[in-house]
Write a protein that holds these residues in place. Structure first.
Motif, short mmCIF file in Angstrom:
data_model
loop_
_atom_site.label_atom_id
_atom_site.label_comp_id
_atom_site.label_asym_id
_atom_site.label_seq_id
_atom_site.Cartn_x
_atom_site.Cartn_y
_atom_site.Cartn_z
N UNK A 106 0.86 -1.18 0.00
CA UNK A 106 0.00 0.00 0.00
C UNK A 106 0.89 1.23 0.00
N UNK A 107 0.54 2.23 -0.78
CA UNK A 107 1.29 3.50 -0.81
C UNK A 107 0.28 4.63 -0.91
N UNK A 108 0.33 5.53 0.06
CA UNK A 108 -0.67 6.59 0.16
C UNK A 108 0.03 7.93 0.34
N UNK A 109 -0.40 8.93 -0.40
CA UNK A 109 0.19 10.26 -0.26
C UNK A 109 -0.26 10.89 1.06
N UNK A 110 0.63 11.68 1.64
CA UNK A 110 0.37 12.32 2.93
C UNK A 110 0.65 13.82 2.79
N UNK A 111 -0.31 14.62 3.17
CA UNK A 111 -0.14 16.06 3.17
C UNK A 111 0.92 16.47 4.20
N UNK A 139 -8.29 -1.91 5.44
CA UNK A 139 -9.59 -1.55 4.86
C UNK A 139 -9.89 -0.07 5.13
N UNK A 140 -9.62 0.38 6.36
CA UNK A 140 -9.86 1.79 6.71
C UNK A 140 -8.94 2.73 5.93
N UNK A 141 -7.68 2.31 5.73
CA UNK A 141 -6.77 3.13 4.92
C UNK A 141 -7.29 3.25 3.48
N UNK A 142 -7.74 2.13 2.93
CA UNK A 142 -8.28 2.15 1.57
C UNK A 142 -9.49 3.07 1.47
N UNK A 143 -10.37 2.99 2.45
CA UNK A 143 -11.55 3.86 2.45
C UNK A 143 -11.16 5.33 2.56
N UNK A 144 -10.22 5.63 3.45
CA UNK A 144 -9.76 7.01 3.65
C UNK A 144 -9.21 7.60 2.36
N UNK A 145 -8.53 6.77 1.56
CA UNK A 145 -7.93 7.25 0.32
C UNK A 145 -8.78 6.96 -0.91
N UNK A 149 -13.05 -1.40 -1.60
CA UNK A 149 -12.82 -2.67 -0.92
C UNK A 149 -12.18 -3.73 -1.79
N UNK A 150 -12.21 -3.60 -3.11
CA UNK A 150 -11.65 -4.66 -3.95
C UNK A 150 -10.15 -4.81 -3.74
N UNK A 151 -9.46 -3.71 -3.42
CA UNK A 151 -8.01 -3.78 -3.20
C UNK A 151 -7.66 -4.58 -1.96
N UNK A 152 -8.56 -4.67 -1.00
CA UNK A 152 -8.26 -5.41 0.23
C UNK A 152 -8.02 -6.87 -0.07
N UNK A 153 -8.75 -7.43 -1.04
CA UNK A 153 -8.57 -8.84 -1.40
C UNK A 153 -7.22 -9.07 -2.06
N UNK A 154 -6.74 -8.09 -2.80
CA UNK A 154 -5.43 -8.21 -3.43
C UNK A 154 -4.34 -8.16 -2.37
N UNK A 155 -4.46 -7.24 -1.43
CA UNK A 155 -3.44 -7.07 -0.40
C UNK A 155 -3.39 -8.26 0.55
N UNK A 156 -4.53 -8.88 0.83
CA UNK A 156 -4.58 -10.02 1.74
C UNK A 156 -4.81 -11.32 0.98
N UNK A 157 -4.20 -11.44 -0.17
CA UNK A 157 -4.29 -12.61 -1.00
C UNK A 157 -3.42 -13.72 -0.41
#
Length: 160
Positions: A106-111, A139-145, A149-157
């Motif tokens: 996971x990679x998320x930009x931060x202000x 899941x909460x990080x994905x929602x925040x950004x 939810x589809x990405x959660x299945x990829x990350x926890x594959x």
């Protein structure tokens, strides 16, 4: 004569919150391995010109807060961080079994205004996970950004 090439400067500030998970969510990053991993990641970051603001995690995943230089893409920085850290973990036999990262991340930009909050979040990972599983956290990080939810299945594959 005015040389445009000499005056073309690039200014980049891209703070990135990254999350890596151990292969199959194995609890390999107990206290001593986490300390070794932290040192390895710091060294890799220094060699790549990456500014590391924070690193922390729990036995099955880590969080990083980084400023990646413009010469490196996020995927290249991730690949180098993961491959070099796992190579050093295995070379020095830090864990009881072969150490590997999962394929995804996971990679998320931060202000810039949120740097301190993300640093605090990373520093208190054990506390966060007393009431929340790693999957729920991600899941909460994905929602925040806004990644859904589809990405959660990829990350926890579990095939990783």
């Amino acid at each position: 004569m005015f040389n445009h090439r000499e005056n073309n400067m690039s200014y980049v500030q891209l703070h990135t919150h990254m999350v890596f998970r151990t292969l199959h969510s194995q609890d390999l990053l107990t206290k001593q391995p986490m300390c070794a991993l932290t040192g390895y990641v710091r060294g890799v970051c220094k060699n790549l010109g990456i500014h590391l603001y924070a690193i922390g995690g729990i036995p099955d995943h880590i969080h990083l807060l980084l400023d990646i230089p413009p010469a490196l893409s996020i995927s290249e920085a991730t690949q180098k961080l993961k491959s070099n850290s796992s190579r050093l973990m295995n070379k020095n036999q830090v864990t009881r079994i072969r150490f590997q990262w999962q394929a995804g991340y996971g990679a998320f930009s931060v202000s810039p205004t949120h740097i301190d909050a993300v640093r605090g979040y990373i520093a208190h990972q054990e506390e966060h996970h007393k009431n929340q599983s790693p999957k729920e956290e991600f899941r909460k990080l994905l929602e925040r950004y806004g990644l859904g939810h589809t990405a959660i299945d990829v990350f926890f594959n579990d095939r990783d």
